[in-house]
Scaffold this motif. Sequence first.
Motif, PDB file in Angstrom:
ATOM      1  N   CYS A 705       0.852  -1.180   0.000  1.00 51.96           N
ATOM      2  CA  CYS A 705       0.000   0.000   0.000  1.00 51.96           C
ATOM      3  C   CYS A 705       0.892   1.235   0.000  1.00 51.96           C
ATOM      4  O   CYS A 705       2.121   1.127   0.127  1.00 51.96           O
ATOM      5  CB  CYS A 705      -0.968   0.012   1.181  1.00 51.96           C
ATOM      6  N   VAL A 706       0.297   2.411  -0.153  1.00 47.95           N
ATOM      7  CA  VAL A 706       1.055   3.654  -0.314  1.00 47.95           C
ATOM      8  C   VAL A 706       0.848   4.516   0.926  1.00 47.95           C
ATOM      9  O   VAL A 706      -0.293   4.795   1.321  1.00 47.95           O
ATOM     10  CB  VAL A 706       0.610   4.416  -1.574  1.00 47.95           C
ATOM     11  N   GLN A 707       1.950   4.945   1.522  1.00 47.18           N
ATOM     12  CA  GLN A 707       1.899   5.855   2.669  1.00 47.18           C
ATOM     13  C   GLN A 707       2.542   7.188   2.266  1.00 47.18           C
ATOM     14  O   GLN A 707       3.698   7.234   1.845  1.00 47.18           O
ATOM     15  CB  GLN A 707       2.648   5.274   3.865  1.00 47.18           C
ATOM     16  N   LEU A 708       1.782   8.261   2.370  1.00 45.45           N
ATOM     17  CA  LEU A 708       2.261   9.604   2.043  1.00 45.45           C
ATOM     18  C   LEU A 708       2.808  10.268   3.298  1.00 45.45           C
ATOM     19  O   LEU A 708       2.179  10.226   4.362  1.00 45.45           O
ATOM     20  CB  LEU A 708       1.119  10.441   1.462  1.00 45.45           C
ATOM     21  N   THR A 709       3.971  10.911   3.186  1.00 49.90           N
ATOM     22  CA  THR A 709       4.611  11.551   4.328  1.00 49.90           C
ATOM     23  C   THR A 709       4.930  13.009   3.994  1.00 49.90           C
ATOM     24  O   THR A 709       5.412  13.311   2.899  1.00 49.90           O
ATOM     25  CB  THR A 709       5.910  10.823   4.718  1.00 49.90           C
TER      26      THR A 709
END
Length: 1018
Positions: A705-709
């Motif tokens: 999955c994609v985690q935006l920081t």
Amino acid sequence: MMSELGRGRIWERTGRQMHWFILAYLLLLALPCMGFLPGFWSQVLTLSWNSHTHQYITEQAILNVTLETLRGTKDQGSHADEQTRLGRGFWRAVGEVVKSNTDMDFLSSTRSNPVYHFDSERVNSAMLMLRQFWVQTLLSVWANEYQSARHSLGQLFHSLQDFYSHSNWVEMGQRSIYLHLLQPDEPPIPVAQEDTPTCMECFSFTCRDNLLPSLTNTERNSQLLTTGYFSNSPPKPQGKCSHGGILDRSRYMGAKGGINKDSNSPVFSPHHYLHVEAATLANEATLTVLRDLRDTVGNKTFLKLFSVKQVPALVFVIDTTGSMFEEITAARLRAYSIIQRRANSPGQPGTFLLVPFHDPEVGPVFETEDPNQFMQHLQNLMALGGGDEPEMCLSAIQLALIHSPPLSEIFVFTDASPKDAHLFDAVKALVLEKQSKVTFLLTDDATYMTERRRRGRKRRKRRRREALSPDRFSLYSSLSSLSGGLTVFTTNSDIQDVSTIVEDNIAVDKVTLLHVESDQELISSHSFRVDSSIKNVTLHVTGILRECILTGPSGQNQSLLNEQGPLAELKYFEGLYRIRLLAPIQPGQWKLLTKCDGHITFNVIGDSSVDFLYYFATVTNETHPGLARVEGSPVAGASAFLVLTVTGLVPDEKASFSHVTLLGAEGESLKKVWLNSSSSSSSSSSYSVEELVGWVDSVPRVPFCVQLTGRDSRANKLERVSTEIIQPTHVQIQVLSAPRLVPGHSTMVDFDILNHGPARLFNLTTDDDCRYLHTRGPHRFHVAEQGSFRGQVHLHTPATAKAGATVTLTLTVRALNSADSNYAVTYLTVVPPDTDTSPPSCSAARVQSSCPTTCSESNWSISLAVSDRGRSGLAALQLQKGEGTLTLFLNPPPTGDSLEEAQPGPNQHQAHRDETTSGGHHHHHHKAILEKGDPPLNVSEWVLDSSQPLWVRYTSSCCFAQAELLVWDTAGNMKRCHLTSGEQRQQRDGSTETSGAGQITLTGFFFIMLGLLWSPLI
């Protein structure tokens, strides 16, 4: 779609292609302030940083008309609030229109067809197609098929915008849009004949004055239209203009050169010096279509089309067999609580959708926006009957996905395994395509009969003919896992408490801070971050916890299972731990240290407007260089761009975003992808959205999955997590065409299978919700190593199919010897066999104007004959602008009336409906009197003969010299009749005036058209 290759070898990277990848990315890194609208890649490759692209024009037009519409409704807020509260669903809807638009340059079925691009002087065919797109869009909107409507609208925009770039319209000195493109009754300009030369030779990148004088004539009566020829299909006759630019092979044929204005780069656009003028007209034409669409369907429906400020849909899929009494009661309880909460908050109540199922019945789907109707339907739902343990659950979920909007939360109440497991691939495809979450509330109570006897009730439990497998719910767990939902195993006695998860998840502006699953029975540690925009943080944990210690940003601990404390409150129900952080919630990193037995899922959600959307894209260098969105799952091990849109940013509070992390199923970091801002200042700062792009050198080979920081305005670290799980693969499927469906006819849909692995066998499974497919498969075929396969699926549309209906077609390909699979979803619209694209007409019969210097001392009037040029017949009229009154007659109005006679008082016009009046020596019957602000008036039953005109007379004070009358036919074609007090009345379609707060809501016309939609007149 991504690939541009047919049969044979694919993905053989040449040195030149890698050079483009590296060069463009280095340029991207060097220019962080440049805009990356899906044309940004085109801007990079053409070295034309300030060029207007299809996406930029489309996005800006939709945004402007949407905000304009919001200001014209009663639901007005501050300008900053409007921008922030457009919602994540709005940006996804805009993205669907943009994708459909840009796909016209990428799909093999459209990119080289001159009709889709106004190329090769195929102007008349392109105009016909434009009008078909318009009718198709209206039919889909009236049928509440908004995804189909957005698709056809994007196609319409692309062709419409191309006209101004690919034709000589600008070179003729035109500074307004060409109304005849979408309005057949407007004056046309003839197209140059095939044997008529149009261009002179040009031997440089910049071609000035290469059009023959007859093609740049500014006198209307002697003008000729031409458009450039592109490549060799069709062959360019001698002396014709080329499209031009280094990608056009026809530029070397006489006449050499070209006339396109696609960019401001001379390398790609010989008429680059007119790019801004062409883009300005394309923007005006796009705005005009959107305003016409809004005026036709009404403000409310227009905002629904783009999911503006839409609260999450409440979607229930409920098993109605005899053992489900407690589950149905729990659903009622949650629905009632949600409805009561929404009743006390501003905005629309949202969509309510219910799909009941058992064996063998599924449905019918009940969908409404009326919360009272939904509650009544739930009250009438009964748990009756029984049968074998498996039920038709996946069929019901499929229906729920088809009928619910994207980004929905779907809640499934059942105690039975799926009997229709063959639908798993189709349901999975819809879940991923719509980015919807599916949560299962499963009751499997061993004490069922004992509890029933204790309460003195005699209901039959399901008959179980054989021992039930302990993994019979594995398909449910797979669906919830890949969609970011949960699977909760609970009991009948706890289902009402467990169902609080419904309310937790469908509140407005819910964002995910953490979603991980683990099968470890050892101690595990997970963390999530709370930033300054986050409110009301809730943790849901499924499985069995032996220990759970929560640590706040300050280092303070709380053992959630053993003590009450200052950090959080825990409630345990069978199968679910619900943990709520206590206010005030500290910004920073929170940690969970847990010990569990078996499989466990952690899901952390909070309230915040800041969220993101994303997609993977690859480079295409065919007819138009650019980034093409990857359909389905990305290719494992391949390189790709990751494009993100951050939504809900508050304009006054700056946030920055540095990277995304691709996370494995258990939350482990697989890859870090650095981001560059690609938004132009106009889109990011003005509309509370930021676009970001990153380069993924190799897509992970395992699910992620994609985690935006990033960081918020107070320098707190900000994190958001995508809910769906991406499953990389080595096979792709691309739908090459989405043809219209015509009742009584068969249709073929072309597709390509691209094999990125060794030679092997594949199964193709197809499914549609209307059962129009001839065969569903599975179809088995062999594809060579790194090869492709092209095939077709056949559909037959019954003669009874209703215009506007949408068929959802899913195709799933799966390798026989591995886990590789992928999917494609396309939407096909049913259209009438002979579409009416001709709008009504307004003919001035008589004008009376004797306005003195003092305007208040006299009136002016104009009499009109309103008729329908097509076969549909008149549907409705509305006075859109003007301070006078409009009187409608079945016969020509008298000529001897004084102008003052038809001036009713402020509240008198309603009393004039269906009255008989007299004037002079004439007797006439007028049906109604309209004023500005009145809803559209249905006149479809007045004129039995579609060729019979309706007579109207407009009368106004000389102080108000202009008015605008809107006229529709039953096919949805609209005519704007512009009335002036002069001797000559100006009529034109597509006013460029901004209606602003004075815009009239046309909801009434929308309901009129719903009633007429299935009429034989259409």
